[in-house]
Design an enzyme around this catalytic site. Structure first.
Site, mmCIF file in Angstrom:
data_model
loop_
_atom_site.group_PDB
_atom_site.id
_atom_site.type_symbol
_atom_site.label_atom_id
_atom_site.label_comp_id
_atom_site.label_asym_id
_atom_site.label_seq_id
_atom_site.Cartn_x
_atom_site.Cartn_y
_atom_site.Cartn_z
ATOM 1 N N THR A 178 3.307 7.933 43.354
ATOM 2 C CA THR A 178 2.362 8.584 44.256
ATOM 3 C C THR A 178 2.583 10.084 44.328
ATOM 4 O OG1 THR A 178 1.850 8.828 46.604
ATOM 5 C CG2 THR A 178 3.983 7.931 46.099
ATOM 6 N N TYR A 202 7.638 6.610 52.912
ATOM 7 C CA TYR A 202 6.832 6.033 51.820
ATOM 8 C C TYR A 202 7.069 6.818 50.529
ATOM 9 C CZ TYR A 202 2.747 5.279 48.857
ATOM 10 O OH TYR A 202 1.933 5.045 47.780
HETATM 11 N N1 LIG Z 1 -4.413 3.518 47.509
HETATM 12 C C1 LIG Z 1 -3.940 4.741 47.221
HETATM 13 O O1 LIG Z 1 -4.584 5.776 47.501
HETATM 14 C C2 LIG Z 1 -2.630 4.898 46.497
HETATM 15 C C3 LIG Z 1 -2.191 6.182 46.196
HETATM 16 C C4 LIG Z 1 -0.968 6.344 45.541
HETATM 17 C C5 LIG Z 1 -0.235 5.236 45.132
HETATM 18 N N2 LIG Z 1 -0.689 3.992 45.418
HETATM 19 C C6 LIG Z 1 0.108 2.843 44.970
HETATM 20 O O2 LIG Z 1 -0.731 1.886 44.326
HETATM 21 C C7 LIG Z 1 -0.199 0.582 44.481
HETATM 22 C C8 LIG Z 1 -1.287 -0.387 44.894
HETATM 23 O O3 LIG Z 1 -1.858 0.038 46.118
HETATM 24 P P1 LIG Z 1 -3.227 -0.579 46.686
HETATM 25 O O4 LIG Z 1 -4.000 0.556 47.258
HETATM 26 O O5 LIG Z 1 -3.831 -1.465 45.694
HETATM 27 O O6 LIG Z 1 -2.666 -1.438 47.930
HETATM 28 P P2 LIG Z 1 -2.908 -2.964 48.335
HETATM 29 O O7 LIG Z 1 -2.228 -3.145 49.649
HETATM 30 O O8 LIG Z 1 -4.353 -3.317 48.216
HETATM 31 O O9 LIG Z 1 -2.119 -3.733 47.204
HETATM 32 C C9 LIG Z 1 -0.731 -3.981 47.237
HETATM 33 C C10 LIG Z 1 -0.521 -5.415 46.790
HETATM 34 O O10 LIG Z 1 0.870 -5.675 46.680
HETATM 35 C C11 LIG Z 1 1.157 -6.915 47.309
HETATM 36 N N3 LIG Z 1 2.572 -6.819 47.732
HETATM 37 C C12 LIG Z 1 3.122 -5.929 48.586
HETATM 38 N N4 LIG Z 1 4.444 -6.142 48.686
HETATM 39 C C13 LIG Z 1 4.743 -7.174 47.858
HETATM 40 C C14 LIG Z 1 5.943 -7.853 47.519
HETATM 41 N N5 LIG Z 1 7.120 -7.503 48.072
HETATM 42 N N6 LIG Z 1 5.900 -8.860 46.623
HETATM 43 C C15 LIG Z 1 4.705 -9.234 46.065
HETATM 44 N N7 LIG Z 1 3.525 -8.632 46.360
HETATM 45 C C16 LIG Z 1 3.558 -7.617 47.244
HETATM 46 C C17 LIG Z 1 0.154 -7.042 48.431
HETATM 47 O O11 LIG Z 1 -0.073 -8.359 48.872
HETATM 48 C C18 LIG Z 1 -1.099 -6.429 47.772
HETATM 49 O O12 LIG Z 1 -1.849 -7.401 47.084
HETATM 50 C C19 LIG Z 1 0.967 0.728 45.464
HETATM 51 O O13 LIG Z 1 2.171 0.727 44.724
HETATM 52 C C20 LIG Z 1 0.747 2.073 46.100
HETATM 53 O O14 LIG Z 1 1.942 2.681 46.525
HETATM 54 C C21 LIG Z 1 -1.874 3.780 46.101
HETATM 55 O O1 LIG Z 2 -9.195 8.367 59.809
HETATM 56 C C1 LIG Z 2 -8.694 9.258 59.095
HETATM 57 C C2 LIG Z 2 -7.987 8.961 57.909
HETATM 58 C C3 LIG Z 2 -7.410 10.017 57.194
HETATM 59 N N1 LIG Z 2 -7.561 11.299 57.611
HETATM 60 C C4 LIG Z 2 -6.963 12.399 56.813
HETATM 61 O O2 LIG Z 2 -7.462 12.294 55.495
HETATM 62 C C5 LIG Z 2 -6.482 12.716 54.538
HETATM 63 C C6 LIG Z 2 -6.259 11.590 53.540
HETATM 64 O O3 LIG Z 2 -5.628 10.512 54.234
HETATM 65 P P1 LIG Z 2 -5.476 9.041 53.620
HETATM 66 O O4 LIG Z 2 -6.775 8.609 53.056
HETATM 67 O O5 LIG Z 2 -4.830 8.192 54.655
HETATM 68 O O6 LIG Z 2 -4.507 9.259 52.385
HETATM 69 P P2 LIG Z 2 -3.079 9.985 52.288
HETATM 70 O O7 LIG Z 2 -2.331 9.963 53.555
HETATM 71 O O8 LIG Z 2 -3.334 11.332 51.656
HETATM 72 O O9 LIG Z 2 -2.311 9.010 51.317
HETATM 73 C C7 LIG Z 2 -2.936 8.411 50.187
HETATM 74 O O10 LIG Z 2 -2.751 9.226 49.076
HETATM 75 C C8 LIG Z 2 -1.400 9.402 48.708
HETATM 76 C C9 LIG Z 2 -1.342 10.287 47.501
HETATM 77 O O11 LIG Z 2 -1.811 11.561 47.799
HETATM 78 C C10 LIG Z 2 -0.806 8.033 48.416
HETATM 79 O O12 LIG Z 2 0.518 8.165 48.098
HETATM 80 C C11 LIG Z 2 -0.943 7.090 49.590
HETATM 81 O O13 LIG Z 2 -0.499 5.809 49.223
HETATM 82 C C12 LIG Z 2 -2.363 7.018 49.997
HETATM 83 O O14 LIG Z 2 -2.466 6.256 51.194
HETATM 84 C C13 LIG Z 2 -5.235 13.062 55.367
HETATM 85 O O15 LIG Z 2 -5.237 14.442 55.614
HETATM 86 C C14 LIG Z 2 -5.450 12.320 56.692
HETATM 87 O O16 LIG Z 2 -4.828 12.951 57.807
HETATM 88 C C15 LIG Z 2 -8.274 11.606 58.762
HETATM 89 O O17 LIG Z 2 -8.397 12.767 59.154
HETATM 90 N N2 LIG Z 2 -8.820 10.567 59.478
#
Ligand SMILES: NC(=O)c1ccc[n+]([C@@H]2O[C@H](COP(=O)([O-])OP(=O)(O)OC[C@H]3O[C@@H](n4cnc5c(N)ncnc54)[C@H](O)[C@@H]3O)[C@@H](O)[C@H]2O)c1
Ligand SMILES: O=c1ccn([C@@H]2O[C@H](COP(=O)(O)OP(=O)(O)O[C@H]3O[C@H](CO)[C@@H](O)[C@H](O)[C@H]3O)[C@@H](O)[C@H]2O)c(=O)[nH]1
Length: 330
Positions: free
Chosen positions: A117, A141
């Site tokens: 991330t 995180y």
């Molecule tokens: N969504 C974002 O913006 C974002 C940004 C940066 C990184 N990531 C990374 O991407 C990956 C996927 O995120 P996502 O948005 O799909 O989230 P998500 O919550 O939809 O998916 C995570 C999945 O992992 C499973 N899981 C969690 N802990 C587990 C465990 N201990 N054993 C087995 N399964 C487990 C959950 O049940 C879920 O299906 C994560 O590693 C997250 O850190 C997401």
């Molecule tokens: O109701 C809301 C939700 C979010 N935010 C703002 O929107 C921005 C984005 O927030 P969010 O969508 O929660 O994402 P991040 O906190 O930037 O984190 C995401 O993006 C990261 C990478 O940049 C990943 O590591 C994380 O897993 C993922 O949750 C931030 O400034 C928040 O404070 C608001 O103001 N109001």
């Protein structure tokens, strides 16, 4: 390739399952369904319900499915939740990743793709961040992912494994054919929250902090379409399969939008009002995070196809509307 997709019942891992099938590979989903959904795993794709911290079960799964590569998505990922529960985050994201890697070593799996991330960078300057920028996570995180990155590097060096660590910036959007999208309950991600507000599922939303040193006072993020992000993972796996070397790459487009700009885009695309109230800063939030994406483009040949905020919002909106039509309360 036979690919174990941990977290494959979740949002991003679910898109990986589709992309692997589309590219002719065989995904096997391993998920504890803590935030993922059984129904989201396509028919015909094996689902092992279990925890990546369960060494015996992971090892048995790697062996019985003759797994060639692991794509490790399973994690907890809500920044403020990690601030409140650091031990839970270090256990799930770091300690259990160690167990997964130990099973991978025991089973002789040589290719590993890891979801990291942009939160590992912390509060950087307002310039796009290259992979060699100093790491200084602001939240447990981000630290839990940084520690896992380091562990993967060292394990790979010692045990003949090769890996690609992908540092995602802010992931949003949904599969353009609406086969999958974000289903997180009690979502906290900005685009999903703003869309739910536009659809009347939330009476209003809050902007966390309007006094940041940015042009409009709200935080800036680099939003990447999940389909482009997943295309990078398939390229990464194929790179490793050709014998390519380990690397760390940023996944973002290289330009950012403020929270206010995102909300305005949701208003325009949906044609609906979004009541956004000004609130205080959220703990653990960096001011600006934008990727320098030169490395992934040059080394993996990645070319984004959906680099447009309005398109990302439109696909998320279509997905969210479909969830409502099917009365799925997510
Ligand atoms: N969504 C974002 O913006 C974002 C940004 C940066 C990184 N990531 C990374 O991407 C990956 C996927 O995120 P996502 O948005 O799909 O989230 P998500 O919550 O939809 O998916 C995570 C999945 O992992 C499973 N899981 C969690 N802990 C587990 C465990 N201990 N054993 C087995 N399964 C487990 C959950 O049940 C879920 O299906 C994560 O590693 C997250 O850190 C997401
Ligand atoms: O109701 C809301 C939700 C979010 N935010 C703002 O929107 C921005 C984005 O927030 P969010 O969508 O929660 O994402 P991040 O906190 O930037 O984190 C995401 O993006 C990261 C990478 O940049 C990943 O590591 C994380 O897993 C993922 O949750 C931030 O400034 C928040 O404070 C608001 O103001 N109001």
């Amino acid at each position: 390739m036979n690919v174990l997709v941990t977290g494959g019942a979740g949002y991003i891992g679910g898109h990986m399952v589709l992309a692997l099938r589309d590219a002719g590979h065989n995904p096997v989903v391993f998920d504890n369904l803590s935030t993922g959904f059984r129904w989201s795993v396509p028919e015909g794709v094996p689902l092992v319900v279990g925890d990546v911290g369960d060494h015996e079960l992971v090892l048995r799964t790697l062996q019985s499915h003759q797994i060639d590569a692991i794509a490790h998505f399973a994690a907890k990922l809500v920044v403020p939740e990690s601030v409140a529960d650091p031990l839970g985050y270090y256990l799930n994201n770091t300690v259990k990743s160690r167990t997964l890697m130990a099973a991978a070593v025991a089973a002789g799996v040589e290719k590993f793709v890891f979801s990291s991330t942009a939160a590992v960078y912390g509060n950087a300057s307002d310039k796009p961040l290259g992979e060699d920028a100093p790491l200084a996570p602001l939240s447990p995180y981000g630290s839990s992912k940084q520690l896992t990155e380091v562990m993967l590097r060292d394990v790979a060096a010692a045990h003949g494994m090769r890996y690609v660590t992908l540092r995602y910036f802010n992931v949003a959007g949904a599969d353009p054919a609406l086969r999958h999208g974000q289903c997180t309950e009690n979502a906290t991600h900005l685009i999903k929250v703003a869309i739910q507000t536009a659809l009347g599922l939330r009476p209003h939303m809050e902007i966390f902090g309007t006094d940041y040193p940015t042009p409009d006072g709200t935080c800036i993020r680099d939003y990447i379409h999940v389909t482009d992000l997943i295309a990078a993972h398939v390229l990464a796996l194929e790179h490793l399969d050709r014998g390519g070397e380990s690397m760390v790459v940023n996944c973002g487009y290289g330009h950012g939008y403020s929270v206010s700009e995102v909300i305005e885009t949701v208003r325009k695309v949906s044609g609906k009002p979004v009541e956004a109230r000004f609130g205080s800063r959220r703990p653990g939030d960096p001011v600006t995070i934008v990727a320098d994406s030169g490395r992934i483009r040059s080394r993996l040949g990645w070319e984004p196809r959906l680099d447009d905020l309005a398109t990302i919002v439109e696909h998320s909106l279509r997905w969210e509307s479909m969830l409502r039509e099917r009365n799925l309360k997510l």
